[in-house]
Design an enzyme around this catalytic site. Structure first.
Site, PDB file in Angstrom:
ATOM      1  N   ALA A 151      -1.911   5.651   1.756  1.00 55.48           N
ATOM      2  CA  ALA A 151      -3.086   4.779   1.772  1.00 55.48           C
ATOM      3  C   ALA A 151      -3.268   4.137   3.141  1.00 55.48           C
ATOM      4  O   ALA A 151      -2.319   3.985   3.918  1.00 55.48           O
ATOM      5  CB  ALA A 151      -2.958   3.705   0.699  1.00 55.48           C
ATOM      6  N   ARG A 185      -4.580   4.260  -8.602  1.00 53.57           N
ATOM      7  CA  ARG A 185      -4.149   5.591  -9.061  1.00 53.57           C
ATOM      8  C   ARG A 185      -4.171   5.683 -10.586  1.00 53.57           C
ATOM      9  O   ARG A 185      -4.624   6.674 -11.160  1.00 53.57           O
ATOM     10  CB  ARG A 185      -2.742   5.897  -8.534  1.00 53.57           C
ATOM     11  CG  ARG A 185      -2.676   6.178  -7.051  1.00 53.57           C
ATOM     12  CD  ARG A 185      -1.258   6.546  -6.646  1.00 53.57           C
ATOM     13  NE  ARG A 185      -0.348   5.410  -6.659  1.00 53.57           N
ATOM     14  CZ  ARG A 185       0.890   5.437  -7.099  1.00 53.57           C
ATOM     15  NH1 ARG A 185       1.385   6.543  -7.633  1.00 53.57           N
ATOM     16  NH2 ARG A 185       1.664   4.373  -7.045  1.00 53.57           N
ATOM     17  N   LEU A 187       0.857  -1.181   0.000  1.00 52.01           N
ATOM     18  CA  LEU A 187       0.000   0.000   0.000  1.00 52.01           C
ATOM     19  C   LEU A 187       0.891   1.228   0.000  1.00 52.01           C
ATOM     20  O   LEU A 187       1.912   1.264   0.690  1.00 52.01           O
ATOM     21  CB  LEU A 187      -0.901   0.023   1.250  1.00 52.01           C
ATOM     22  CG  LEU A 187      -2.165  -0.839   1.236  1.00 52.01           C
ATOM     23  CD1 LEU A 187      -2.817  -0.819   2.606  1.00 52.01           C
ATOM     24  CD2 LEU A 187      -3.145  -0.373   0.171  1.00 52.01           C
ATOM     25  N   ASP A 188       0.510   2.245  -0.761  1.00 53.49           N
ATOM     26  CA  ASP A 188       1.269   3.485  -0.768  1.00 53.49           C
ATOM     27  C   ASP A 188       1.301   4.083   0.638  1.00 53.49           C
ATOM     28  O   ASP A 188       0.387   3.851   1.438  1.00 53.49           O
ATOM     29  CB  ASP A 188       0.639   4.489  -1.734  1.00 53.49           C
ATOM     30  CG  ASP A 188       0.723   4.036  -3.182  1.00 53.49           C
ATOM     31  OD1 ASP A 188       1.673   3.298  -3.509  1.00 53.49           O
ATOM     32  OD2 ASP A 188      -0.162   4.415  -3.976  1.00 53.49           O
ATOM     33  N   PRO A 189       2.313   4.891   0.961  1.00 51.21           N
ATOM     34  CA  PRO A 189       2.398   5.484   2.302  1.00 51.21           C
ATOM     35  C   PRO A 189       1.131   6.233   2.726  1.00 51.21           C
ATOM     36  O   PRO A 189       0.723   6.158   3.894  1.00 51.21           O
ATOM     37  CB  PRO A 189       3.597   6.433   2.187  1.00 51.21           C
ATOM     38  CG  PRO A 189       4.471   5.787   1.162  1.00 51.21           C
ATOM     39  CD  PRO A 189       3.520   5.196   0.157  1.00 51.21           C
TER      40      PRO A 189
END
Length: 317
Positions: free
Chosen positions: A49, A181, A45-47
């Site tokens: 998120a 995204r 997961l992106d930071p």
């Protein structure tokens, strides 16, 4: 925050990831608390998120491949009219375009569902994908321009939840490797505008739901005992995402020695991967169906042994 003494810890735990930390930082922190160096996750997961992050430790890391290749569900809010260099709200605006002229529920639903199933998607320029051992976000930081080719990913379902003057919130169900995204970026183009996401939450992953996670509120003061109580045996995790075949003691012994076996089981399809469970609910292996004999049985080949992966509690405690 107490750390346990180094030991072998085997199992899977789900965290409601807080914003501001990378997935790798979460793995490292939980592994440090458990005293277990072998750790990984089933999908980054992106930071920025939040949501379901499934971690595997010890022998359970053997199962990450199968836990990763499962359906995931996300909730995301998309803002139309602007795009950014990272396709989210964490970077500068690079394009501004008028809002969609057909800003109706019907038009938005149609655009969001224009492509379902296996689709071609170009990943974001800033991502954790690697090339020659270097992640794309590191290349961007060094000033390199990253251009990725489209690759096949799976999008199963899109639901429009809410809609305002310039934003819309969706729920998506997709496969491994899908970038929300990038989907939002392409949705903006499909609507004749530009777009980026302003929030992203994963609500299910690898068979785990958000309600089963250690909460983000508890994560800050997490203790070892709380983690150990939530560890799930690897066989129980694989049961959530794989078909199961029950085998007797003789077949169990042969599979544990890496031998191919024939079993009388109807309906097995060649190429399928199954979880073999032996007597006493013992996880034996992940096996591939090599030959399906006209629906009367099949030959199984061991893909990954799991005999040791049944342990969940730390040893020597």
């Amino acid at each position: 925050m107490a750390r346990r003494k180094p030991a072998r810890v085997h199992g899977v735990v789900a965290i409601d990831k807080p914003a501001g930390m990378t997935s790798r930082q979460i793995v490292s922190r939980i592994g440090w608390l458990l005293g277990e160096k072998r750790g990984g996750h089933t999908g980054t997961l992106d930071p920025a998120a939040i949501g379901v992050l499934v971690l595997a430790f010890g022998h359970a890391t053997k199962a990450v491949r199968w836990l990763t290749n499962t359906a995931k569900t996300y909730k995301t809010t998309v803002r139309f009219g602007t795009s950014t260099s990272t396709d989210d709200a964490q970077s500068e605006v690079v394009t501004s375009r008028p809002l969609p002229t057909s800003w109706t529920t019907e038009a938005l639903v149609a655009a969001a569902n224009r492509e379902l199933g296996v689709i071609a998607q170009v990943p974001p320029a800033v991502s954790a994908l690697k090339r020659d051992g270097v992640r794309d976000y590191e290349r961007v930081r060094q000033g390199e321009r990253v251009i990725r080719e489209a690759r096949p990913v799976r999008l199963d379902e899109v639901r429009l939840l809410t809609m305002t003057a310039e934003e819309a919130t969706f729920e998506l169900t997709c496969g491994a490797g899908f970038y929300v995204r990038a989907w939002a970026r392409d949705l903006g183009s499909a609507m004749g505008s530009a777009a980026h996401i302003t929030s992203l939450q994963r609500t299910s992953c690898s068979g785990f739901e958000l309600s089963e996670c250690i909460s983000s509120e508890d994560f800050a003061d997490l203790e070892v005992g709380a983690i150990e109580r939530r560890l799930v045996p690897v066989a129980a995790c694989l049961r959530r995402v794989m078909s199961v075949v029950l085998v007797d003691a003789e077949v169990t012994a042969r599979l544990q020695h890496g031998q191919k076996v024939w079993i009388a089981d109807e309906g097995l399809q060649a190429g399928a991967e199954l979880l073999a469970i032996g007597p006493g609910e013992q996880p034996v292996c992940v096996a591939e169906v090599l030959v399906s004999a006209s629906g009367t049985g099949a030959v199984l080949r061991v893909v990954r042994g799991l005999a040791l992966a049944a342990e969940t509690a730390p040893e020597g405690t």
